[in-house]
Write a protein that holds these residues in place. Structure first.
Motif, PDB file in Angstrom:
ATOM      1  N   VAL A   1       0.835  -1.198   0.000  1.00  0.00           N
ATOM      2  CA  VAL A   1       0.000   0.000   0.000  1.00  0.00           C
ATOM      3  C   VAL A   1       0.870   1.247   0.000  1.00  0.00           C
ATOM      4  O   VAL A   1       0.621   2.210  -0.747  1.00  0.00           O
ATOM      5  CB  VAL A   1      -0.960  -0.014   1.202  1.00  0.00           C
ATOM      6  N   LYS A   2       1.916   1.264   0.825  1.00  0.00           N
ATOM      7  CA  LYS A   2       2.799   2.429   0.884  1.00  0.00           C
ATOM      8  C   LYS A   2       3.530   2.641  -0.440  1.00  0.00           C
ATOM      9  O   LYS A   2       3.718   3.785  -0.883  1.00  0.00           O
ATOM     10  CB  LYS A   2       3.804   2.272   2.024  1.00  0.00           C
TER      11      LYS A   2
ATOM     12  N   THR B   1      -1.566   6.759   4.088  1.00  0.00           N
ATOM     13  CA  THR B   1      -1.670   5.379   4.561  1.00  0.00           C
ATOM     14  C   THR B   1      -2.688   5.283   5.687  1.00  0.00           C
ATOM     15  O   THR B   1      -3.485   4.326   5.752  1.00  0.00           O
ATOM     16  CB  THR B   1      -0.308   4.872   5.036  1.00  0.00           C
ATOM     17  N   ALA B   2      -2.688   6.294   6.548  1.00  0.00           N
ATOM     18  CA  ALA B   2      -3.663   6.318   7.643  1.00  0.00           C
ATOM     19  C   ALA B   2      -5.088   6.437   7.098  1.00  0.00           C
ATOM     20  O   ALA B   2      -6.024   5.821   7.635  1.00  0.00           O
ATOM     21  CB  ALA B   2      -3.349   7.475   8.585  1.00  0.00           C
ATOM     22  N   ILE B   3      -5.268   7.208   6.031  1.00  0.00           N
ATOM     23  CA  ILE B   3      -6.599   7.306   5.415  1.00  0.00           C
ATOM     24  C   ILE B   3      -7.012   5.954   4.836  1.00  0.00           C
ATOM     25  O   ILE B   3      -8.153   5.512   5.000  1.00  0.00           O
ATOM     26  CB  ILE B   3      -6.600   8.397   4.323  1.00  0.00           C
ATOM     27  N   TYR B   4      -6.077   5.276   4.171  1.00  0.00           N
ATOM     28  CA  TYR B   4      -6.378   3.950   3.627  1.00  0.00           C
ATOM     29  C   TYR B   4      -6.805   2.993   4.737  1.00  0.00           C
ATOM     30  O   TYR B   4      -7.802   2.267   4.598  1.00  0.00           O
ATOM     31  CB  TYR B   4      -5.150   3.407   2.898  1.00  0.00           C
ATOM     32  N   ASP B   5      -6.052   2.982   5.825  1.00  0.00           N
ATOM     33  CA  ASP B   5      -6.385   2.098   6.945  1.00  0.00           C
ATOM     34  C   ASP B   5      -7.752   2.443   7.529  1.00  0.00           C
ATOM     35  O   ASP B   5      -8.458   1.551   8.033  1.00  0.00           O
ATOM     36  CB  ASP B   5      -5.311   2.196   8.029  1.00  0.00           C
TER      37      ASP B   5
ATOM     38  N   VAL C   1     -10.455   3.680   5.846  1.00  0.00           N
ATOM     39  CA  VAL C   1     -11.592   3.351   4.977  1.00  0.00           C
ATOM     40  C   VAL C   1     -11.658   1.871   4.621  1.00  0.00           C
ATOM     41  O   VAL C   1     -12.695   1.382   4.193  1.00  0.00           O
ATOM     42  CB  VAL C   1     -11.552   4.196   3.682  1.00  0.00           C
ATOM     43  N   LEU C   2     -10.538   1.116   4.793  1.00  0.00           N
ATOM     44  CA  LEU C   2     -10.518  -0.281   4.388  1.00  0.00           C
ATOM     45  C   LEU C   2     -11.577  -1.137   5.086  1.00  0.00           C
ATOM     46  O   LEU C   2     -12.264  -1.922   4.414  1.00  0.00           O
ATOM     47  CB  LEU C   2      -9.125  -0.872   4.605  1.00  0.00           C
ATOM     48  N   PRO C   3     -11.765  -1.024   6.417  1.00  0.00           N
ATOM     49  CA  PRO C   3     -12.765  -1.900   7.058  1.00  0.00           C
ATOM     50  C   PRO C   3     -14.170  -1.728   6.482  1.00  0.00           C
ATOM     51  O   PRO C   3     -14.922  -2.695   6.392  1.00  0.00           O
ATOM     52  CB  PRO C   3     -12.694  -1.466   8.531  1.00  0.00           C
ATOM     53  N   GLU C   4     -14.506  -0.505   6.071  1.00  0.00           N
ATOM     54  CA  GLU C   4     -15.850  -0.273   5.530  1.00  0.00           C
ATOM     55  C   GLU C   4     -15.953  -0.690   4.074  1.00  0.00           C
ATOM     56  O   GLU C   4     -16.970  -1.254   3.658  1.00  0.00           O
ATOM     57  CB  GLU C   4     -16.223   1.197   5.689  1.00  0.00           C
ATOM     58  N   LEU C   5     -14.910  -0.425   3.273  1.00  0.00           N
ATOM     59  CA  LEU C   5     -14.976  -0.680   1.837  1.00  0.00           C
ATOM     60  C   LEU C   5     -14.531  -2.089   1.461  1.00  0.00           C
ATOM     61  O   LEU C   5     -14.716  -2.506   0.314  1.00  0.00           O
ATOM     62  CB  LEU C   5     -14.136   0.363   1.087  1.00  0.00           C
ATOM     63  N   LYS C   6     -13.902  -2.796   2.391  1.00  0.00           N
ATOM     64  CA  LYS C   6     -13.632  -4.232   2.292  1.00  0.00           C
ATOM     65  C   LYS C   6     -12.458  -4.611   1.401  1.00  0.00           C
ATOM     66  O   LYS C   6     -11.636  -5.415   1.784  1.00  0.00           O
ATOM     67  CB  LYS C   6     -14.881  -5.003   1.802  1.00  0.00           C
TER      68      LYS C   6
ATOM     69  N   MET D   1      -8.446   1.790  -2.105  1.00  0.00           N
ATOM     70  CA  MET D   1      -7.457   2.605  -2.804  1.00  0.00           C
ATOM     71  C   MET D   1      -8.135   3.660  -3.672  1.00  0.00           C
ATOM     72  O   MET D   1      -7.622   4.781  -3.824  1.00  0.00           O
ATOM     73  CB  MET D   1      -6.550   1.713  -3.649  1.00  0.00           C
ATOM     74  N   ARG D   2      -9.286   3.355  -4.266  1.00  0.00           N
ATOM     75  CA  ARG D   2     -10.020   4.377  -5.028  1.00  0.00           C
ATOM     76  C   ARG D   2     -10.309   5.596  -4.155  1.00  0.00           C
ATOM     77  O   ARG D   2     -10.100   6.735  -4.557  1.00  0.00           O
ATOM     78  CB  ARG D   2     -11.339   3.807  -5.566  1.00  0.00           C
ATOM     79  N   GLU D   3     -10.824   5.360  -2.954  1.00  0.00           N
ATOM     80  CA  GLU D   3     -11.179   6.471  -2.080  1.00  0.00           C
ATOM     81  C   GLU D   3      -9.940   7.198  -1.577  1.00  0.00           C
ATOM     82  O   GLU D   3      -9.912   8.433  -1.515  1.00  0.00           O
ATOM     83  CB  GLU D   3     -12.010   5.967  -0.895  1.00  0.00           C
TER      84      GLU D   3
END
Length: 835
Positions: free
Chosen positions: A390-391, A415-419, A421-426, A432-434
């Motif tokens: 991811v990084k 990276t913190a933003i990715y972490d 939104v990941l639980p909700e977007l699965k 990564m889109r968001e």
């Protein structure tokens, strides 16, 4: 405040004159400058009467930086000879030269001694820069400009400056919407999507086969013919599509080709005209006969075509719909609306024959597609160390989006933003889109002056100047290696960038704003006087209004001017071609409009001119002449303002609010033929109007033999003559043109005495004067505009001396267009570390 009695001013002037005999171009002392102002300037530029918003009796010295713009303005009018006015007492050339030398040297000294503060004003990407940057970032074009608030537009000014390019809350919302659209298209899901296919075949028989023409490029076609297009049974929401068509042309003797355009969107011939929303797919030139049908392929993005939303129809709900429609774009310059057609005429013209049409999308031969792999690249880290993957994805994407290496802290932040939104977007793809959409609304992406490292900043300045887009891999590599300081490397890069297709956006954006071409589409063309200039809807609720989906002469005029400037750039031709050239950039319809023979097809190309064509250079382009007219008559004031602003580089002030407007009513009626000449004469008799009009009118009058739609027209009907609109009594268009010639018996007056110049009669004499006496003003104006556009700000006093250096370099290079752009990019002003 300076108040010198007349006798003291006269005594000082006498001393000045005597000193001038001995001092030549020596500097003047402060008291001598004051005496000059008292004698020649204070009559009009004092505290009580401040003409041109300029007051000289309290103008302080040069030490105060705030005074420098006023001193530069004084210098400019003295150099040009504009002040004192012709009718006022004039200083000797020696005295004028001394004051010019004094002010110039004082300004230069201030520029040398003062270190300007860093300009921290941020400016966002313009809309075209934003769309192009997204294109180069994700690998394909998405039509996003219409989703954004319009960029500001100020005549003869560029909008890529901090003054214009600010961001408000509404824009952030729009940018986020566009960013999510871009990421939804760029990053696909692992599973291949459903592929949608539609095919339709036609078997035209007999004499009726082949598409003719109407307001959609089709005429006289029977129901169910290819002219109605192919409605897609189903289609994807995102992805690349492919359209294939087997087509040919029926070409009567004397015709070599036929342009066929496909458009896609919604709407049909049976529906209300106002419901049509279409976008072009592409255009081909058919040269093959029906005995030799050929297959042509088009590609595009489905996201760029409008979809009709679901709607109720006869007590049932229709699904979203989209139609692919062929358009016959044949136009030899004699066509327009349906009144000029008969079935016999239509059958004698080139027609399209379409055997079949097929659509397929999204294309999945390679899955995931290349643009997806540019972002979510193949790597073993994806399985072995997802966090590190991811990084790395963020590091690569953000470095390209920011036009310089992303810092560790920036990568950690997203990276913190990715972490988050990941639980909700699965999924990785959805998260990564968001996350990347958030990158695309960060200041480092949206703003131009966020790059601190000089080499990367220079790479971005080069690419946004010449491509209106982000730097490519080669520029970024050179920046990383620190090689962009080398003038020879800059020259190589400028030549490379200008040779790329992306430079077309530089040519178009610069030309449109420099010449204020957007006015062309705001002028209402008088249909009675010029009944065949545009295409009009012949039926339905919008009958009589302009047809929006077929290219017209007015559209081609924009392409003429933009293409002409591009041709000068490609050929590295002299800037003075802007005033007069031995070629024009035309297609067949536009050539027919101007009266240039032997030009065939709608594609543009350079066409050699003869003196009898009375064309050449920007001053005779229809885009200029129509945009600076009323739509019924030429307008000498509008054209004069354009000439002085766009070509000579003057700043023409708006008329004061209390000054009565020059009415255009004289040319707005089709019933009576009048000119604006008498109104101009009356205007100059008003003292408050004469001061400006005496300096404006003479520049516009030589344009008078070019009418409201840009044609050379040396004769007009006599004042008071009733002009009949086209009707059945005239037969056809040729009959109407013959009627007009029969009543055009009064020779157009186009002679005027130019301010500080000779009398000229007509366009050619005006061009001769400009090229003989105003060459330096013309070249300096183009240099100044290119420099201002390149650095993204208005020029200031400091830039005056950069322009002088560039003019010296331009002289060495014979004022060649591309060479001047190279010199600008090599200049210290362009390369310096401040914006």
């Amino acid at each position: 405040m300076l108040r010198l009695p007349f006798f003291l001013a006269a005594l000082s002037l006498a001393n000045l004159a005597a000193a001038g005999e001995n001092k030549g171009q020596a500097e003047l002392l402060p008291e001598e400058r004051q005496a000059f102002f008292a004698t020649f300037c204070l009559k009009c530029h004092n505290a009580e009467q401040s003409k041109g918003e300029m007051t000289l009796d309290d103008l302080k010295g040069f030490a105060d930086q705030a005074n420098l713009p006023s001193w530069e303005r004084v210098l400019e009018v003295l150099e040009s000879g504009e002040m004192p006015p012709e009718e006022e007492r004039q200083p000797s050339s020696e005295l004028r030269g001394q004051l010019v030398a004094t002010i110039s040297e004082q300004l230069r000294e201030q520029v040398r001694s003062k270190v300007p503060a860093r300009n921290t004003a941020a400016r966002r990407l313009t809309n075209i820069e934003y769309e192009n940057t997204i294109r180069d970032l994700v690998g394909f074009r998405l039509e996003l400009i219409d989703r954004l608030p319009k960029d500001p537009d100020q005549p003869y000014r560029f909008n890529n400056t901090p003054n214009f390019m600010r961001i408000g809350p509404e824009q952030i919302d729009r940018y986020l919407e566009c960013a999510r659209i871009a990421m939804a298209s760029a990053i696909v899901d692992p599973e291949k999507p459903e592929v949608h296919k539609t095919r339709r075949e036609w078997k035209p028989q007999g004499l009726d086969r082949g598409m003719g023409l109407d307001e959609f490029g089709i005429w006289g076609n029977r129901r169910g013919s290819p002219a109605g297009g192919m409605q897609l049974k189903s289609f994807p929401k995102i992805g690349e599509y492919r359209i294939r068509v087997q087509a040919s042309a029926i070409l009567p003797e004397g015709y070599q080709e036929l342009p066929l355009r496909l458009v896609m969107g919604y709407g049909g011939l049976e529906e209300n005209q106002s419901t049509h929303q279409i976008e072009p797919v592409g255009t081909i030139r058919l040269t093959n006969s029906p005995d030799d049908p050929r297959i042509f392929t088009f590609r595009g993005r489905i996201e760029n075509h409008p979809v009709r939303p679901p709607r109720a129809h006869r007590q049932r709900k229709l699904p979203p719909s989209m139609t692919i429609t062929p358009q016959n774009l044949f136009d030899d310059g004699t066509l327009n609306d349906s009144n000029d057609f008969s079935r016999t005429r239509n059958m004698a013209m080139p027609r399209v024959v379409i055997n079949w049409l097929e659509f397929e999308g999204p294309l999945t031969e390679t899955w995931p597609p290349e643009h997806h792999l540019q972002i979510l690249f193949e790597s073993p880290l994806r399985e072995s160390n997802p966090a590190a993957y991811v990084k790395e994805v963020l590091q690569r994407f953000m470095s390209r989006a920011y036009r310089r290496p992303a810092t560790k802290e920036e990568v950690e932040r997203f990276t913190a933003i990715y972490d988050l939104v990941l639980p909700e977007l699965k999924t990785l793809e959805a998260a990564m889109r968001e996350t990347l959409a958030m990158v695309l609304i960060s200041p480092q992406f949206l703003y131009q002056n966020q790059i601190q490292a000089p080499q990367y900043r220079l790479a971005a300045k080069l690419s946004y100047f010449l491509w209106a887009s982000m730097p490519d891999e080669e520029l970024l590599l050179l920046a990383a290696q620190g090689k962009l300081d080398d003038p020879a490397e800059i020259q190589r890069q400028v030549i490379r960038l200008l040779a790329d297709k992306r430079a077309e956006d530089f040519v178009r954006t610069f030309t449109m704003q420099w010449l204020s071409l957007g006015k062309l589409h705001t002028v209402p063309i008088n249909q009675d006087l010029y009944p065949r200039f545009l295409y009009y809807v012949p039926r339905g609720e919008r009958a009589g209004t302009e047809e929006p989906y077929r290219p017209t002469i007015r559209d081609y005029m924009i392409e003429e001017t933009v293409g002409f400037v591009g041709e000068l750039l490609r050929g590295n031709k002299s800037l003075f071609n802007f005033v007069h050239s031995d070629f024009a950039y035309l297609n067949q319809p536009l050539a027919a409009h101007y009266g240039v023979e032997n030009v065939h097809g709608i594609h543009f190309r350079p066409v050699n001119l003869s003196p009898e064509h009375r064309l050449g250079g920007l001053l005779t382009h229809g885009s200029i002449l129509i945009g600076n007219g009323t739509g019924s008559a030429p307008h000498p004031i509008y054209r004069a303002v354009w000439l002085r602003e766009a070509i000579l580089g003057d700043e023409v002030p708006d008329p004061p609010a209390e000054v009565p407007a020059l009415s255009d009513s004289a040319g707005d009626s089709g019933d009576t033929a009048l000119t604006i000449k008498d109104l101009l004469v009356k205007h100059r008799q008003v003292e408050s109007c004469n001061d400006c009009h005496s300096r404006l009118d003479p520049w516009g009058i030589p344009f008078e033999r070019y009418n409201a739609i840009g044609r050379y027209q040396p004769f007009v009907p006599k004042d008071g003559t009733r002009v009949s609109p086209l009707n059945s009594q005239h037969g056809d268009l040729a009959g109407y043109q013959e009627y007009l010639r029969s009543i055009q018996t009064m020779e157009v007056e186009a002679a005027s005495k130019l301010p500080l110049g000779p009398e000229v009669d007509g366009m050619q004499e005006l061009k001769d004067y400009l090229l003989e006496q105003r060459r330096e003003d013309i070249a300096e104006n183009v240099v100044r505009r290119l420099l201002a556009y390149s650095i993204g700000r208005e020029l200031n006093v400091r830039d005056r001396f950069t322009v002088e250096e560039l003019m010296a370099e331009a002289t060495k290079r014979d004022f060649r267009f591309r060479d001047i752009i190279i010199a600008i990019c090599q200049s210290e002003t362009f390369r310096e570390s401040v914006e």
